[in-house]
Design an enzyme around this catalytic site. Structure first.
Site, short mmCIF file in Angstrom:
data_model
loop_
_atom_site.label_atom_id
_atom_site.label_comp_id
_atom_site.label_asym_id
_atom_site.label_seq_id
_atom_site.Cartn_x
_atom_site.Cartn_y
_atom_site.Cartn_z
N HIS A 25 5.47 4.51 21.05
CA HIS A 25 4.95 5.86 20.81
C HIS A 25 5.65 6.82 21.78
O HIS A 25 5.81 6.49 22.97
CB HIS A 25 3.43 5.88 21.02
CG HIS A 25 2.81 7.20 20.71
ND1 HIS A 25 2.60 8.16 21.67
CD2 HIS A 25 2.41 7.74 19.53
CE1 HIS A 25 2.06 9.24 21.09
NE2 HIS A 25 1.94 9.00 19.81
N SER A 54 0.86 -1.20 0.00
CA SER A 54 0.00 0.00 0.00
C SER A 54 0.89 1.24 0.00
O SER A 54 2.07 1.17 0.37
CB SER A 54 -0.93 -0.01 1.21
OG SER A 54 -0.21 -0.21 2.40
N ASP A 82 -2.39 14.43 16.74
CA ASP A 82 -1.59 15.17 17.72
C ASP A 82 -2.17 16.56 17.92
O ASP A 82 -2.66 17.17 16.98
CB ASP A 82 -0.15 15.30 17.22
CG ASP A 82 0.56 13.96 17.21
OD1 ASP A 82 0.56 13.28 18.26
OD2 ASP A 82 1.07 13.57 16.14
N GLU A 126 1.05 5.56 0.77
CA GLU A 126 0.43 6.70 1.47
C GLU A 126 0.84 8.03 0.83
O GLU A 126 2.00 8.23 0.48
CB GLU A 126 0.89 6.66 2.94
CG GLU A 126 0.38 7.81 3.76
CD GLU A 126 0.71 7.63 5.25
OE1 GLU A 126 0.55 6.52 5.79
OE2 GLU A 126 1.13 8.63 5.85
N TYR A 144 3.60 1.09 16.84
CA TYR A 144 4.90 1.74 17.12
C TYR A 144 5.94 0.76 17.63
O TYR A 144 6.10 0.62 18.85
CB TYR A 144 4.70 2.89 18.13
CG TYR A 144 3.71 3.92 17.64
CD1 TYR A 144 4.16 5.01 16.91
CD2 TYR A 144 2.35 3.77 17.85
CE1 TYR A 144 3.25 5.94 16.40
CE2 TYR A 144 1.43 4.69 17.35
CZ TYR A 144 1.90 5.77 16.63
OH TYR A 144 1.00 6.67 16.13
N HIS A 156 3.95 -0.96 3.69
CA HIS A 156 3.18 0.29 3.47
C HIS A 156 4.21 1.40 3.24
O HIS A 156 5.02 1.68 4.13
CB HIS A 156 2.33 0.59 4.71
CG HIS A 156 1.55 1.86 4.64
ND1 HIS A 156 0.36 1.99 3.96
CD2 HIS A 156 1.80 3.10 5.16
CE1 HIS A 156 -0.10 3.23 4.08
NE2 HIS A 156 0.76 3.92 4.80
P1 FAD Z 1 -3.28 6.16 20.14
O1 FAD Z 1 -3.30 4.77 19.67
O2 FAD Z 1 -4.49 6.70 20.80
O3 FAD Z 1 -2.02 6.29 21.11
C1 FAD Z 1 -1.52 7.56 21.51
C2 FAD Z 1 -0.76 7.46 22.83
O4 FAD Z 1 -1.68 7.29 23.90
C3 FAD Z 1 0.20 6.27 22.93
O5 FAD Z 1 1.29 6.67 23.70
C4 FAD Z 1 -0.61 5.22 23.65
O6 FAD Z 1 0.22 4.30 24.36
C5 FAD Z 1 -1.44 6.08 24.60
N1 FAD Z 1 -2.76 5.53 24.89
C6 FAD Z 1 -3.61 4.91 24.03
N2 FAD Z 1 -4.76 4.59 24.67
C7 FAD Z 1 -4.65 5.05 25.93
C8 FAD Z 1 -5.50 5.04 27.06
N3 FAD Z 1 -6.72 4.50 26.99
N4 FAD Z 1 -5.05 5.60 28.23
C9 FAD Z 1 -3.81 6.15 28.29
N5 FAD Z 1 -2.96 6.19 27.25
C10 FAD Z 1 -3.37 5.64 26.08
N6 FAD Z 1 -1.28 11.89 12.31
C11 FAD Z 1 -2.14 12.78 11.73
O7 FAD Z 1 -2.39 13.85 12.30
N7 FAD Z 1 -2.71 12.52 10.51
C12 FAD Z 1 -2.50 11.36 9.84
O8 FAD Z 1 -3.04 11.17 8.75
C13 FAD Z 1 -1.61 10.40 10.43
N8 FAD Z 1 -1.37 9.23 9.82
C14 FAD Z 1 -0.59 8.29 10.45
C15 FAD Z 1 -0.42 7.03 9.84
C16 FAD Z 1 0.37 6.05 10.43
C17 FAD Z 1 0.50 4.71 9.77
C18 FAD Z 1 1.03 6.34 11.67
C19 FAD Z 1 1.92 5.31 12.31
C20 FAD Z 1 0.86 7.57 12.28
C21 FAD Z 1 0.05 8.55 11.70
N9 FAD Z 1 -0.18 9.79 12.29
C22 FAD Z 1 -1.02 10.71 11.69
C23 FAD Z 1 0.47 10.15 13.57
C24 FAD Z 1 -0.41 9.86 14.81
O9 FAD Z 1 -1.57 10.65 14.77
C25 FAD Z 1 0.42 10.18 16.04
O10 FAD Z 1 1.48 9.28 16.17
C26 FAD Z 1 -0.36 10.33 17.34
O11 FAD Z 1 0.54 10.86 18.32
C27 FAD Z 1 -0.88 9.03 17.92
O12 FAD Z 1 -1.92 8.55 17.21
P2 FAD Z 1 -2.45 7.04 17.47
O13 FAD Z 1 -3.58 6.83 16.58
O14 FAD Z 1 -1.32 6.10 17.40
O15 FAD Z 1 -2.92 7.20 18.99
#
Ligand code: FAD
Length: 278
Positions: free
Chosen positions: A142, A8, A101, A10, A138, A259
């Site tokens: 993360h 895939s 973020d 991006e 990650y 990817h």
């Molecule tokens: P989560 O999975 O929610 O995790 C975030 C943090 O919170 C982690 O440290 C986790 O351990 C912690 N956490 C999770 N659940 C809980 C809980 N219930 N209680 C306490 N802590 C918790 N960013 C963008 O803005 N736009 C994009 O299009 C984008 N695309 C991406 C594509 C990929 C493949 C990747 C790997 C990253 C992408 N990002 C994007 C970056 C991403 O948004 C950031 O890395 C963000 O900081 C974390 O998002 P996440 O979905 O991993 O969050």
């Protein structure tokens, strides 16, 4: 050569019409790799909402499986529900679901959907099984996670909430991926996780970006890149070599596919795939 790896690519939403044209042209080139889907990122707090949507619609003309990314942080449920519905009505069937973020200093706790597992559950609540859901993984942890154990437990929560697949943040140390997959399996999570592959094109950008997202650029790699950083072509060629070897190792370790973070370009991903015989 026929293969069963999932490939895939991006993109990010371009700011100009010319940028959109270049993206579509890159996408057409990348079709030769027989990808499963293409995706397009989404700006923090919905800042690219319309652009992501329009870009994905243009991408969908080239490949039916064009997947928008969607991040929940800083957005209300009503707006997210609207976007999810809009994606469904456009015939889109895959979403990359993320937390996103916030600008530093702002708290996450006030958000209606503070973590990506909340967004996954929300999409499932809104549209059942309509979408295939990809979530972020990650291998090098993360940057905000309290511990590795915590982070893998949080990844598992996303799968338990209904996500189908993981796509990793980029990394250059294949062992990080191996240990990550093993650790997830030990806690009963065996969802397929696709390594995210970042091409090496510009040393300064790579260093800056890696710092921001917590990706490690190993010392041996960085020293070599520092030596050749003024010569773009040398960086590109060396980068293709490094990334090809990384992908070889990952596939040999059992990665189910790759990817590519294309940076809206096709050449490097295609060269790497050609080196791999894919
Ligand atoms: P989560 O999975 O929610 O995790 C975030 C943090 O919170 C982690 O440290 C986790 O351990 C912690 N956490 C999770 N659940 C809980 C809980 N219930 N209680 C306490 N802590 C918790 N960013 C963008 O803005 N736009 C994009 O299009 C984008 N695309 C991406 C594509 C990929 C493949 C990747 C790997 C990253 C992408 N990002 C994007 C970056 C991403 O948004 C950031 O890395 C963000 O900081 C974390 O998002 P996440 O979905 O991993 O969050």
């Amino acid at each position: 050569m026929a293969h069963s790896y999932r490939i895939s690519f991006e993109f990010f939403p371009p700011k100009t019409d010319k940028g959109r044209e270049n993206l579509i042209s890159a996408q057409k080139d990348l079709m030769s790799a027989n990808p499963e889907f293409f995706s397009c990122t989404y700006g923090a707090g919905g800042s690219t909402r319309d652009n992501t949507y329009e870009t994905v619609l243009a991408m969908q003309q080239v490949h039916p499986d064009a997947a928008p990314h969607l991040s929940s942080i800083g957005q209300e449920k009503t707006e997210l529900a609207e976007i999810i519905q809009q994606y469904k009505e456009a015939g889109l069937t895959r979403i990359v679901a993320l937390r996103g973020d916030l600008p530093s200093g702002m708290g996450y706790a006030n958000s209606e959907l503070p973590y990506a597992d909340d967004l996954v559950a929300f999409i499932r609540e809104q549209t059942g099984d309509h979408f295939t859901l990809e979530v972020a993984a990650y291998p090098e942890m993360h940057p905000q996670a309290r511990s590795f154990e915590d982070d893998i437990a949080h990844f598992k929560r996303k799968i338990d909430a209904g996500a189908n697949y993981g796509i990793t943040q980029y990394f250059y140390n294949p062992d990080a991926y191996g240990f990550y997959i093993d650790a997830l399996q030990k806690i009963g999570c065996d969802a397929p996780i696709y390594p995210g592959i970042m091409p090496i094109m510009n040393v300064a950008n790579l260093v800056r970006f890696s710092k921001a997202c917590g990706a490690d650029v190993p010392r041996w790699l960085l020293s070599r890149l520092e030596d050749i950083k003024e010569d773009d072509e040398a960086v590109t060629e060396y980068g293709i070599d490094i990334v090809t070897r990384l992908c070889e190792r990952l596939l040999a370790m059992g990665a189910p596919g790759l990817h590519f973070y294309t940076m809206n370009r096709s050449e490097i991903s295609l060269r790497v795939l050609k080196n791999l015989g894919l």
